[in-house]
Design a protein around this motif. Structure first.
Motif, short mmCIF file in Angstrom:
data_model
loop_
_atom_site.label_atom_id
_atom_site.label_comp_id
_atom_site.label_asym_id
_atom_site.label_seq_id
_atom_site.Cartn_x
_atom_site.Cartn_y
_atom_site.Cartn_z
N PRO A 44 2.85 -14.23 -12.85
CA PRO A 44 2.54 -12.92 -12.32
C PRO A 44 1.48 -12.21 -12.79
O PRO A 44 1.53 -11.95 -14.12
CB PRO A 44 3.91 -12.32 -12.26
CG PRO A 44 4.92 -13.53 -12.71
CD PRO A 44 4.27 -14.18 -13.21
N THR A 45 0.61 -11.45 -11.89
CA THR A 45 -0.19 -10.58 -12.41
C THR A 45 0.06 -8.99 -11.71
O THR A 45 0.02 -9.31 -10.36
CB THR A 45 -1.59 -11.10 -11.96
OG1 THR A 45 -1.95 -12.26 -12.88
CG2 THR A 45 -2.64 -9.81 -12.44
N THR A 46 0.14 -8.07 -12.33
CA THR A 46 0.37 -6.70 -11.80
C THR A 46 -0.97 -5.85 -11.81
O THR A 46 -1.63 -5.72 -13.05
CB THR A 46 1.38 -6.18 -12.53
OG1 THR A 46 2.77 -6.97 -12.37
CG2 THR A 46 1.86 -4.59 -12.11
N VAL A 47 -1.28 -5.21 -10.86
CA VAL A 47 -2.49 -4.29 -10.69
C VAL A 47 -2.07 -3.05 -9.93
O VAL A 47 -1.00 -3.08 -9.37
CB VAL A 47 -3.39 -5.18 -9.70
CG1 VAL A 47 -3.79 -6.51 -10.35
CG2 VAL A 47 -3.11 -5.23 -8.38
N PRO A 48 -2.76 -2.22 -10.16
CA PRO A 48 -2.22 -0.78 -9.76
C PRO A 48 -2.44 -0.65 -8.31
O PRO A 48 -3.51 -1.16 -7.66
CB PRO A 48 -3.16 0.30 -10.63
CG PRO A 48 -4.35 -0.51 -11.04
CD PRO A 48 -3.97 -2.10 -11.41
N ALA A 49 -1.85 0.36 -7.72
CA ALA A 49 -2.01 0.72 -6.22
C ALA A 49 -2.24 2.09 -6.40
O ALA A 49 -1.30 2.74 -6.79
CB ALA A 49 -1.14 0.30 -5.32
N THR A 50 -2.68 2.80 -5.15
CA THR A 50 -3.16 4.08 -5.43
C THR A 50 -2.40 4.82 -3.82
O THR A 50 -2.70 4.15 -2.72
CB THR A 50 -4.51 4.49 -5.24
OG1 THR A 50 -5.13 4.10 -6.35
CG2 THR A 50 -4.82 5.86 -5.15
N ASN A 51 -1.71 5.69 -3.88
CA ASN A 51 -1.07 6.42 -2.84
C ASN A 51 -2.15 7.39 -2.33
O ASN A 51 -2.39 8.48 -2.72
CB ASN A 51 0.31 7.05 -3.15
CG ASN A 51 1.04 7.53 -1.86
OD1 ASN A 51 0.28 8.32 -0.93
ND2 ASN A 51 2.22 7.58 -1.89
N LEU A 52 -3.03 7.06 -1.25
CA LEU A 52 -3.81 7.85 -0.59
C LEU A 52 -3.50 8.70 0.38
O LEU A 52 -3.25 8.23 1.40
CB LEU A 52 -5.16 6.87 -0.24
CG LEU A 52 -6.52 7.52 0.33
CD1 LEU A 52 -7.28 8.32 -0.68
CD2 LEU A 52 -7.33 6.37 0.98
N ALA A 53 -3.77 9.87 0.17
CA ALA A 53 -3.51 10.89 1.35
C ALA A 53 -2.02 11.08 1.83
O ALA A 53 -1.68 11.31 2.84
CB ALA A 53 -4.63 11.07 2.65
N TYR A 54 -1.21 10.23 0.87
CA TYR A 54 0.18 10.53 1.17
C TYR A 54 0.64 9.29 2.18
O TYR A 54 1.79 9.37 2.53
CB TYR A 54 0.87 11.89 1.60
CG TYR A 54 0.61 12.88 0.78
CD1 TYR A 54 0.82 12.97 -0.62
CD2 TYR A 54 -0.45 14.14 1.11
CE1 TYR A 54 0.41 14.10 -1.42
CE2 TYR A 54 -0.52 15.13 0.39
CZ TYR A 54 -0.24 15.03 -0.98
OH TYR A 54 -0.63 16.10 -1.96
#
Length: 401
Positions: A58-68
């Motif tokens: 498994p490879t984990t990458v970041p994710a961004t909450n954009l504009a809620y």
């Protein structure tokens, strides 16, 4: 110097007269002193690199909450890669770029001769299809991934496209002239090319505290035990259509406090591309009937909760796979400092639960959207045809307006 033509007969003769040629290895000179110092560490570093290159874990990458309202992740396309900010969507399966940063073609970009057109709930894109190299994480590079180059589109503000991680069957009918073609998703190709051992996507979202909050994570090829707590509850994919076209599941029943919202098992979908938690209109009516004075605001399309009812908000419970998953007050209400972003008015309390715009009984009676997954870790397991949920350290929190 003999010409190449003159040398060829000699090469052929040597090849015919012996099976191999032995060449001497001359010793390296010019090194003195402790020139092997640090070699053990260098060898260990090489082993680590070799393992990482051959890794299919498994490879984990970041994710961004954009504009809620949506989660994005950075995806590289081409060689050298251009990076695009793409919406993570389990409700669609085409991957495309170009709605913000334009598609940059490189030596790995190969036209397929196909046009592509996909319609979404509130937008669309159309363009041409390519095969290209796609980088999901350092060292996690998919070759010959089919992606769209968006030449026209609507309703993709602030993002460069979508990485589609829904079932591949959703891509049928999106290409022209090959309308019957199925496009393998990035997850399909990652498995086929040995980058992952299991076609599993782990999704960790969290309530955002700023307009652009990198507080989420995607795990390609498995789950990340550091992102959830306790046991995972799995439930099989539904066989009820149209929910079965997507990541569809059945919810056995739902209550608001002790008041039934629905009592019979019903089908719906789990969708990272939908922001709210949506219920069939009759179920939604049962829900808001338990909140004194609550009503739908036609301007925003959001539920309004009178200030006098906020303190009395009860848990909204869903039974999934035999386990009750509760949304407390904080999970049901929009912090008032986000009102402007949602198109609302200052001083008004809005809710994240909404109505589908259709009655129950049509085979898709709810959508478990982003706001649910901000409270529970989600696992999308293709191999075992199931979806899983687990508690997180932000499942329950104190509501603050």
């Amino acid at each position: 110097m003999p010409s190449l033509a003159a040398l060829l007969p000699l090469v052929a003769l040597a090849t015919a007269s012996q099976a191999f040629v032995t060449l001497p290895l001359n010793p390296v000179t010019g090194r003195e002193g402790a020139y092997l110092k640090g070699l053990p560490d260098a060898d260990r570093a090489r082993v680590k690199l070799l393992k990482s290159r051959a890794s299919s874990g498994p490879t984990t990458v970041p994710a961004t909450n954009l504009a809620y309202v949506q989660y994005t992740t950075s995806v590289g396309v081409g060689s050298p890669a251009t990076y695009y900010n793409l919406v993570v969507d389990t409700g669609s399966s085409n991957t495309f770029v170009g709605t913000g940063t334009k598609y940059v073609r490189t030596s790995t970009s190969v036209p397929t001769g196909q046009d592509v057109n996909v319609t979404y709930g509130s937008g669309y894109f159309s363009g041409v299809e390519y095969l290209d190299q796609v980088t999901l994480a350092p060292g996690f590079v998919i070759k010959d991934q089919s992606i769209g180059d968006a030449l026209s589109w609507a309703d993709f503000p602030g993002v460069d496209g979508i990485v589609g991680v829904g079932p591949a069957d959703l891509t049928v009918g999106t290409l022209t002239p090959d309308v019957d073609a199925t496009i393998p998703t990035v997850m399909d190709n990652a498995l086929k090319q040995g980058l992952i051992e299991q076609e599993i996507l782990g999704v960790s979202f969290a309530p955002a505290t700023t307009y652009s909050d990198t507080n989420g994570a995607l795990t390609y090829g498995g789950i990340d035990s550091s992102l959830y707590e306790g046991e995972i509850t799995y439930t099989p994919l539904t066989t009820t259509y149209p929910a079965a076209y997507y990541w569809g599941i059945n919810i056995t029943d739902s209550t608001y406090g002790t008041t039934p919202v629905f009592t019979d098992s019903t089908a719906g979908i789990v969708d990272t591309g939908t922001t709210q938690i949506l219920l069939a209109d009759d179920y939604f009516d049962n829900y808001i009937a338990g909140i004194p004075g609550a009503y739908m605001d036609n301007t925003t399309g959001l539920l309004v909760v009178p200030s006098s009812s906020v303190a009395g908000i009860q848990p909204l419970n869903f039974t999934i796979g035999g386990t009750s998953f509760a949304l407390d007050a904080a999970a049901q209400l929009i912090p008032e400092d986000q009102n402007i972003a949602w198109g609302g008015s200052a001083g008004v309390q809005y809710g994240v639960v909404g109505n589908l715009g259709s009655l129950s009984g049509e085979g898709l009676d709810f959508i478990v959207g982003q706001k649910f997954m901000e409270r529970y870790y989600a696992i999308f397991d293709t191999l075992n045809s199931r979806v899983g949920f687990a508690l997180t350290n932000h499942t329950f929190s104190t509501y603050s307006a």
